[in-house]
Design a protein around this motif. Sequence first.
Motif, PDB file in Angstrom:
ATOM      1  N   VAL A  57       0.849  -1.190   0.000  1.00  0.00           N
ATOM      2  CA  VAL A  57       0.000   0.000   0.000  1.00  0.00           C
ATOM      3  C   VAL A  57       0.883   1.238   0.000  1.00  0.00           C
ATOM      4  CG1 VAL A  57      -1.848   1.244   1.184  1.00  0.00           C
ATOM      5  CG2 VAL A  57      -1.750  -1.259   1.310  1.00  0.00           C
ATOM      6  N   ASN A  58       0.691   2.107  -1.001  1.00  0.00           N
ATOM      7  CA  ASN A  58       1.441   3.355  -1.084  1.00  0.00           C
ATOM      8  C   ASN A  58       0.987   4.277   0.040  1.00  0.00           C
ATOM      9  OD1 ASN A  58       1.967   6.182  -1.885  1.00  0.00           O
ATOM     10  ND2 ASN A  58       2.835   5.232  -3.706  1.00  0.00           N
ATOM     11  N   ARG A  59       1.923   4.750   0.852  1.00  0.00           N
ATOM     12  CA  ARG A  59       1.583   5.586   2.002  1.00  0.00           C
ATOM     13  C   ARG A  59       0.881   6.885   1.606  1.00  0.00           C
ATOM     14  NH1 ARG A  59       6.787   3.865   4.513  1.00  0.00           N
ATOM     15  NH2 ARG A  59       6.175   2.721   6.373  1.00  0.00           N
ATOM     16  N   LYS A  60       1.286   7.484   0.494  1.00  0.00           N
ATOM     17  CA  LYS A  60       0.721   8.774   0.098  1.00  0.00           C
ATOM     18  C   LYS A  60      -0.627   8.636  -0.589  1.00  0.00           C
ATOM     19  CE  LYS A  60       5.121  11.132  -0.365  1.00  0.00           C
ATOM     20  NZ  LYS A  60       6.043  11.836  -1.262  1.00  0.00           N
ATOM     21  N   THR A  61      -0.707   7.761  -1.573  1.00  0.00           N
ATOM     22  CA  THR A  61      -1.930   7.651  -2.380  1.00  0.00           C
ATOM     23  C   THR A  61      -2.914   6.619  -1.844  1.00  0.00           C
ATOM     24  OG1 THR A  61      -1.026   5.960  -3.845  1.00  0.00           O
ATOM     25  CG2 THR A  61      -0.614   8.270  -4.439  1.00  0.00           C
ATOM     26  N   ARG A  62      -2.452   5.738  -0.965  1.00  0.00           N
ATOM     27  CA  ARG A  62      -3.241   4.612  -0.431  1.00  0.00           C
ATOM     28  C   ARG A  62      -3.628   3.616  -1.524  1.00  0.00           C
ATOM     29  NH1 ARG A  62      -1.337   5.260   4.216  1.00  0.00           N
ATOM     30  NH2 ARG A  62      -2.369   6.633   5.671  1.00  0.00           N
ATOM     31  N   ARG A  63      -2.928   3.679  -2.659  1.00  0.00           N
ATOM     32  CA  ARG A  63      -3.165   2.727  -3.747  1.00  0.00           C
ATOM     33  C   ARG A  63      -2.588   1.371  -3.369  1.00  0.00           C
ATOM     34  NH1 ARG A  63      -0.061   2.131  -9.050  1.00  0.00           N
ATOM     35  NH2 ARG A  63      -1.361   0.636 -10.125  1.00  0.00           N
ATOM     36  N   CYS A  64      -3.346   0.327  -3.607  1.00  0.00           N
ATOM     37  CA  CYS A  64      -2.910  -1.029  -3.291  1.00  0.00           C
ATOM     38  C   CYS A  64      -2.284  -1.683  -4.510  1.00  0.00           C
ATOM     39  CB  CYS A  64      -4.091  -1.878  -2.833  1.00  0.00           C
ATOM     40  SG  CYS A  64      -4.769  -1.352  -1.257  1.00  0.00           S
ATOM     41  N   CYS A  65      -1.190  -2.383  -4.282  1.00  0.00           N
ATOM     42  CA  CYS A  65      -0.490  -3.127  -5.336  1.00  0.00           C
ATOM     43  C   CYS A  65      -0.396  -4.581  -4.899  1.00  0.00           C
ATOM     44  CB  CYS A  65       0.918  -2.571  -5.542  1.00  0.00           C
ATOM     45  SG  CYS A  65       0.990  -0.844  -5.971  1.00  0.00           S
ATOM     46  N   PRO A  66      -1.327  -5.423  -5.328  1.00  0.00           N
ATOM     47  CA  PRO A  66      -1.224  -6.842  -4.970  1.00  0.00           C
ATOM     48  C   PRO A  66      -0.084  -7.503  -5.740  1.00  0.00           C
ATOM     49  CG  PRO A  66      -3.117  -6.476  -6.375  1.00  0.00           C
ATOM     50  CD  PRO A  66      -2.514  -5.132  -6.111  1.00  0.00           C
ATOM     51  N   LYS A  67       0.719  -8.265  -5.040  1.00  0.00           N
ATOM     52  CA  LYS A  67       1.865  -8.953  -5.636  1.00  0.00           C
ATOM     53  C   LYS A  67       1.977 -10.350  -5.037  1.00  0.00           C
ATOM     54  CE  LYS A  67       3.875  -5.266  -7.633  1.00  0.00           C
ATOM     55  NZ  LYS A  67       4.620  -5.147  -8.841  1.00  0.00           N
ATOM     56  N   PHE A  68       2.707 -11.209  -5.730  1.00  0.00           N
ATOM     57  CA  PHE A  68       3.035 -12.525  -5.214  1.00  0.00           C
ATOM     58  C   PHE A  68       4.547 -12.607  -5.054  1.00  0.00           C
ATOM     59  CE2 PHE A  68      -1.148 -13.269  -6.818  1.00  0.00           C
ATOM     60  CZ  PHE A  68      -1.681 -14.219  -5.966  1.00  0.00           C
ATOM     61  N   ILE A  69       4.984 -13.345  -4.055  1.00  0.00           N
ATOM     62  CA  ILE A  69       6.413 -13.505  -3.794  1.00  0.00           C
ATOM     63  C   ILE A  69       6.941 -14.656  -4.645  1.00  0.00           C
ATOM     64  CG2 ILE A  69       8.154 -14.063  -2.057  1.00  0.00           C
ATOM     65  CD1 ILE A  69       6.236 -12.877   0.048  1.00  0.00           C
ATOM     66  N   GLU A  70       7.958 -14.343  -5.432  1.00  0.00           N
ATOM     67  CA  GLU A  70       8.600 -15.380  -6.247  1.00  0.00           C
ATOM     68  C   GLU A  70       9.782 -16.000  -5.509  1.00  0.00           C
ATOM     69  OE1 GLU A  70      10.446 -16.001 -10.701  1.00  0.00           O
ATOM     70  OE2 GLU A  70       9.887 -14.006 -10.050  1.00  0.00           O
ATOM     71  N   ARG A  71      10.580 -15.148  -4.846  1.00  0.00           N
ATOM     72  CA  ARG A  71      11.778 -15.619  -4.157  1.00  0.00           C
ATOM     73  C   ARG A  71      12.034 -14.725  -2.955  1.00  0.00           C
ATOM     74  NH1 ARG A  71      17.896 -15.172  -5.694  1.00  0.00           N
ATOM     75  NH2 ARG A  71      17.166 -13.213  -6.522  1.00  0.00           N
ATOM     76  N   VAL A  72      12.550 -15.305  -1.887  1.00  0.00           N
ATOM     77  CA  VAL A  72      12.876 -14.574  -0.661  1.00  0.00           C
ATOM     78  C   VAL A  72      14.368 -14.709  -0.395  1.00  0.00           C
ATOM     79  CG1 VAL A  72      12.416 -14.352   1.813  1.00  0.00           C
ATOM     80  CG2 VAL A  72      10.595 -15.119   0.276  1.00  0.00           C
ATOM     81  N   VAL A  73      15.044 -13.575  -0.182  1.00  0.00           N
ATOM     82  CA  VAL A  73      16.469 -13.565   0.116  1.00  0.00           C
ATOM     83  C   VAL A  73      16.675 -12.849   1.446  1.00  0.00           C
ATOM     84  CG1 VAL A  73      18.750 -12.803  -0.638  1.00  0.00           C
ATOM     85  CG2 VAL A  73      17.058 -13.516  -2.328  1.00  0.00           C
ATOM     86  N   ASP A  74      17.353 -13.496   2.376  1.00  0.00           N
ATOM     87  CA  ASP A  74      17.651 -12.885   3.677  1.00  0.00           C
ATOM     88  C   ASP A  74      18.697 -11.798   3.484  1.00  0.00           C
ATOM     89  OD1 ASP A  74      18.119 -12.216   6.284  1.00  0.00           O
ATOM     90  OD2 ASP A  74      18.700 -14.226   6.925  1.00  0.00           O
ATOM     91  N   ALA A  75      18.341 -10.557   3.829  1.00  0.00           N
ATOM     92  CA  ALA A  75      19.248  -9.420   3.670  1.00  0.00           C
ATOM     93  C   ALA A  75      19.997  -9.105   4.961  1.00  0.00           C
ATOM     94  CB  ALA A  75      18.469  -8.192   3.214  1.00  0.00           C
ATOM     95  N   GLY A  76      19.744  -9.845   6.023  1.00  0.00           N
ATOM     96  CA  GLY A  76      20.386  -9.597   7.308  1.00  0.00           C
ATOM     97  C   GLY A  76      19.671  -8.497   8.078  1.00  0.00           C
ATOM     98  N   ASP A  77      20.021  -8.328   9.327  1.00  0.00           N
ATOM     99  CA  ASP A  77      19.426  -7.303  10.194  1.00  0.00           C
ATOM    100  C   ASP A  77      17.906  -7.382  10.247  1.00  0.00           C
ATOM    101  OD1 ASP A  77      21.941  -6.325  10.815  1.00  0.00           O
ATOM    102  OD2 ASP A  77      21.916  -4.851   9.201  1.00  0.00           O
ATOM    103  N   GLY A  78      17.348  -8.576  10.147  1.00  0.00           N
ATOM    104  CA  GLY A  78      15.900  -8.738  10.255  1.00  0.00           C
ATOM    105  C   GLY A  78      15.124  -8.275   9.043  1.00  0.00           C
ATOM    106  N   LYS A  79      15.766  -8.199   7.890  1.00  0.00           N
ATOM    107  CA  LYS A  79      15.090  -7.773   6.668  1.00  0.00           C
ATOM    108  C   LYS A  79      15.230  -8.829   5.581  1.00  0.00           C
ATOM    109  CE  LYS A  79      15.774  -2.872   7.498  1.00  0.00           C
ATOM    110  NZ  LYS A  79      14.451  -2.342   7.561  1.00  0.00           N
ATOM    111  N   CYS A  80      14.271  -8.829   4.660  1.00  0.00           N
ATOM    112  CA  CYS A  80      14.285  -9.737   3.520  1.00  0.00           C
ATOM    113  C   CYS A  80      14.064  -8.956   2.238  1.00  0.00           C
ATOM    114  CB  CYS A  80      13.165 -10.768   3.634  1.00  0.00           C
ATOM    115  SG  CYS A  80      13.448 -12.014   4.878  1.00  0.00           S
ATOM    116  N   VAL A  81      14.724  -9.402   1.178  1.00  0.00           N
ATOM    117  CA  VAL A  81      14.461  -8.878  -0.157  1.00  0.00           C
ATOM    118  C   VAL A  81      13.524  -9.861  -0.837  1.00  0.00           C
ATOM    119  CG1 VAL A  81      15.445  -8.264  -2.394  1.00  0.00           C
ATOM    120  CG2 VAL A  81      16.705  -7.750  -0.302  1.00  0.00           C
ATOM    121  N   LEU A  82      12.410  -9.351  -1.344  1.00  0.00           N
ATOM    122  CA  LEU A  82      11.411 -10.199  -1.981  1.00  0.00           C
ATOM    123  C   LEU A  82      11.379  -9.921  -3.475  1.00  0.00           C
ATOM    124  CD1 LEU A  82       8.500  -9.571   0.551  1.00  0.00           C
ATOM    125  CD2 LEU A  82      10.306 -11.275   0.694  1.00  0.00           C
TER     126      LEU A  82
END
Length: 65
Positions: free
Chosen positions: A35-60
């Motif tokens: 969800v875009n914080r400014k416009t409140r527009r929703c972007c539905p997506k599906f996760i293809e791959r998950v990569v651990d980026a460290g520090d409690g974050k993931c790149v999707l």
Amino acid sequence: MSKKYYFINDCPLYAVTLSGTWDENFHPGQEIILVNRKTRRCCPKFIERVVDAGDGKCVLDLYYA
């Protein structure tokens, strides 16, 4: 499986970095709603791959269904 909503500054086309771990929060095939914080527009997506980026974050890698 419930949809999860994440507020972000911009709706990315192919990848996003979010807080969480792949085993507890994210998995391939999961639908997420960005969800875009400014416009409140929703972007539905599906996760293809998950990569651990460290520090409690993931790149999707994302795709549209």
